[in-house]
Write an enzyme that holds these catalytic residues in place. Structure first.
Site, PDB file in Angstrom:
ATOM      1  N   ARG A 104      -3.093  -0.696   4.727  1.00 15.92           N
ATOM      2  CA  ARG A 104      -1.951  -1.270   5.427  1.00 15.92           C
ATOM      3  C   ARG A 104      -1.204  -2.225   4.494  1.00 15.92           C
ATOM      4  O   ARG A 104      -1.829  -2.987   3.755  1.00 15.92           O
ATOM      5  CB  ARG A 104      -2.404  -2.040   6.681  1.00 15.92           C
ATOM      6  CG  ARG A 104      -2.839  -1.165   7.848  1.00 15.92           C
ATOM      7  CD  ARG A 104      -1.665  -0.350   8.430  1.00 15.92           C
ATOM      8  NE  ARG A 104      -2.036   0.483   9.563  1.00 15.92           N
ATOM      9  CZ  ARG A 104      -2.370   1.769   9.496  1.00 15.92           C
ATOM     10  NH1 ARG A 104      -2.405   2.396   8.337  1.00 15.92           N
ATOM     11  NH2 ARG A 104      -2.659   2.445  10.600  1.00 15.92           N
ATOM     12  N   ASP A 153       0.488   3.588  -1.133  1.00  9.82           N
ATOM     13  CA  ASP A 153       0.912   4.536  -0.102  1.00  9.82           C
ATOM     14  C   ASP A 153       1.461   3.789   1.106  1.00  9.82           C
ATOM     15  O   ASP A 153       2.037   4.392   2.003  1.00  9.82           O
ATOM     16  CB  ASP A 153      -0.267   5.426   0.308  1.00  9.82           C
ATOM     17  CG  ASP A 153       0.177   6.537   1.239  1.00  9.82           C
ATOM     18  OD1 ASP A 153       1.187   7.205   0.922  1.00  9.82           O
ATOM     19  OD2 ASP A 153      -0.458   6.729   2.305  1.00  9.82           O
ATOM     20  N   GLU A 168       7.016  -1.323   6.613  1.00  7.79           N
ATOM     21  CA  GLU A 168       7.360   0.092   6.400  1.00  7.79           C
ATOM     22  C   GLU A 168       7.717   0.812   7.695  1.00  7.79           C
ATOM     23  O   GLU A 168       8.254   1.919   7.649  1.00  7.79           O
ATOM     24  CB  GLU A 168       6.178   0.819   5.743  1.00  7.79           C
ATOM     25  CG  GLU A 168       4.957   0.899   6.664  1.00  7.79           C
ATOM     26  CD  GLU A 168       3.825   1.748   6.100  1.00  7.79           C
ATOM     27  OE1 GLU A 168       3.486   1.571   4.916  1.00  7.79           O
ATOM     28  OE2 GLU A 168       3.301   2.583   6.853  1.00  7.79           O
ATOM     29  N   HIS A 216       3.428   6.640   2.944  1.00 11.20           N
ATOM     30  CA  HIS A 216       2.304   6.702   3.892  1.00 11.20           C
ATOM     31  C   HIS A 216       1.920   8.158   4.193  1.00 11.20           C
ATOM     32  O   HIS A 216       1.908   8.588   5.347  1.00 11.20           O
ATOM     33  CB  HIS A 216       2.645   5.939   5.182  1.00 11.20           C
ATOM     34  CG  HIS A 216       1.428   5.385   5.868  1.00 11.20           C
ATOM     35  ND1 HIS A 216       1.423   4.182   6.546  1.00 11.20           N
ATOM     36  CD2 HIS A 216       0.165   5.869   5.997  1.00 11.20           C
ATOM     37  CE1 HIS A 216       0.223   3.969   7.060  1.00 11.20           C
ATOM     38  NE2 HIS A 216      -0.557   4.990   6.734  1.00 11.20           N
TER      39      HIS A 216
END
Ligand code: COI
Length: 327
Positions: free
Chosen positions: A232, A256, A261, A293
């Site tokens: 996260r 990622d 986001e 992600h």
């Protein structure tokens, strides 16, 4: 059971919703839109809803509850986007939908390898037909000490797979597991920061671990450390990370996930000016890999997400033991 599905992706999830809902005798309707106050009425009269990462706050939950929704299932492992306390107070069940840890574990190791071997830089230069070696030398993952913070299912799988590379592996978690002790050495965070060439994060987002990788933590790390985050964005203080990348404390980062986001991923902003300055900076560095992600995103994971989301709602509504229940 009547299920309403938000954020349905027709190109990958629909086939599984069609198949599993029919197999389980579930009636479902859907929208490709994410749940927002203006479209919560769509779920009126349904027993349960299935969502992905859109924030689900107390007010939205109250509207859903009023419309008859008893269970909210998120087709994700993490559930930090759902106000769990509010759901509990409203007497609603919240479920998550775990999927096999290989997807994220494989991806974390891919980011480690890409960072060690400077792949972003090599690809960018190859695009310009620059095939020289200068500035492209890498280091071998096998010779690295890797720190895994968080040894739940994903962290543990990363450790199992890394073992084959022959790295030295240090691990940290509040809860230690026997299987991990056989493959890695549990230690405190300071030792991880001090001794690791690569640090990979694998824990859920909580109030306690918000910005755990901050200026102070970075100052304890080796110069040139590689940071990998497939967990996260909130775990890393972006400003501190950007400073660390600019002053060389951080040698490379594979990200990622990034802070804030949720309004970006998974939307198409092609051709539009973006106002996320941190993302623009991170994308500009030759030693940073930013992906939207997508670590989870495999055929296997998507099928499990859909199947387990339906199963969680069914268990909740039938009053059965529910392995997917969060509250
Ligand atoms: C999760 O399952 O928690 C993930 O991180 C993937 C999700 C954002 C689709």
């Amino acid at each position: 059971m009547k299920l309403f599905v938000y954020s349905l992706r027709e190109f990958d999830e629909k086939q599984y919703f069609d198949y599993w809902c029919e197999s389980c005798g579930v009636t479902y309707s859907s929208t490709t839109e994410a749940p927002k106050p203006h479209n919560l009425h769509l779920a009126e009269g349904y027993d349960a809803i299935s969502i992905i990462t859109t924030p689900m706050d107390a007010d939205m939950l109250a509207v859903l509850k009023k419309g008859g929704v008893k269970c909210v299932s998120t087709r994700t492992v993490g559930y930090d986007h759902v106000d769990i306390k509010a759901a509990e107070e409203l007497g609603m069940t919240v479920c998550n939908a775990p999927y096999p840890p290989n997807s994220v574990a494989n991806y974390a190791i891919m980011l480690m390898l890409m960072c060690c071997r400077r792949v972003t830089h090599i690809l960018k230069r190859s695009e310009l037909q620059d095939y020289t070696l200068n500035g492209k030398i890498g280091m071998e993952l096998s010779n690295c000490t890797v720190g895994i913070i968080g040894t739940g299912k994903i962290g543990r799988t990363v450790i199992e797979h890394l073992k084959g590379f022959g790295c030295r592996i240090l691990a940290h978690d509040l809860y230690q597991q026997k299987e991990v002790e056989e493959l890695a050495e549990y230690t405190d965070l300071h030792t991880i920061y001090r001794e690791c060439d690569i640090i990979s994060l694998h824990m859920p987002s909580t109030e306690e671990n918000f910005h755990m990788i901050n200026e102070e933590a970075l100052s304890e790390m080796k110069d040139g450390v590689i940071l990998i985050n497939t967990a996260r964005g909130s775990l890393i203080d972006s400003a501190a990370m950007i400073a660390g990348l600019e002053n060389g404390k951080i040698g490379a980062a594979g990200l990622d996930v990034i802070e804030d986001e949720l309004s970006l991923y998974y939307y198409n902003f092609c051709g539009k000016p973006m106002d996320n300055h941190e993302l623009a900076l991170l994308r500009s560095y030759p030693n940073v890999i930013v992906t939207p992600h997508t670590a989870f995103y495999t055929v296997e994971a998507v099928e499990h997400m859909v199947k387990n989301s339906i199963a969680g709602c069914l268990h909740a509504l039938n009053g059965e033991e529910n392995p997917f229940k969060v509250v």
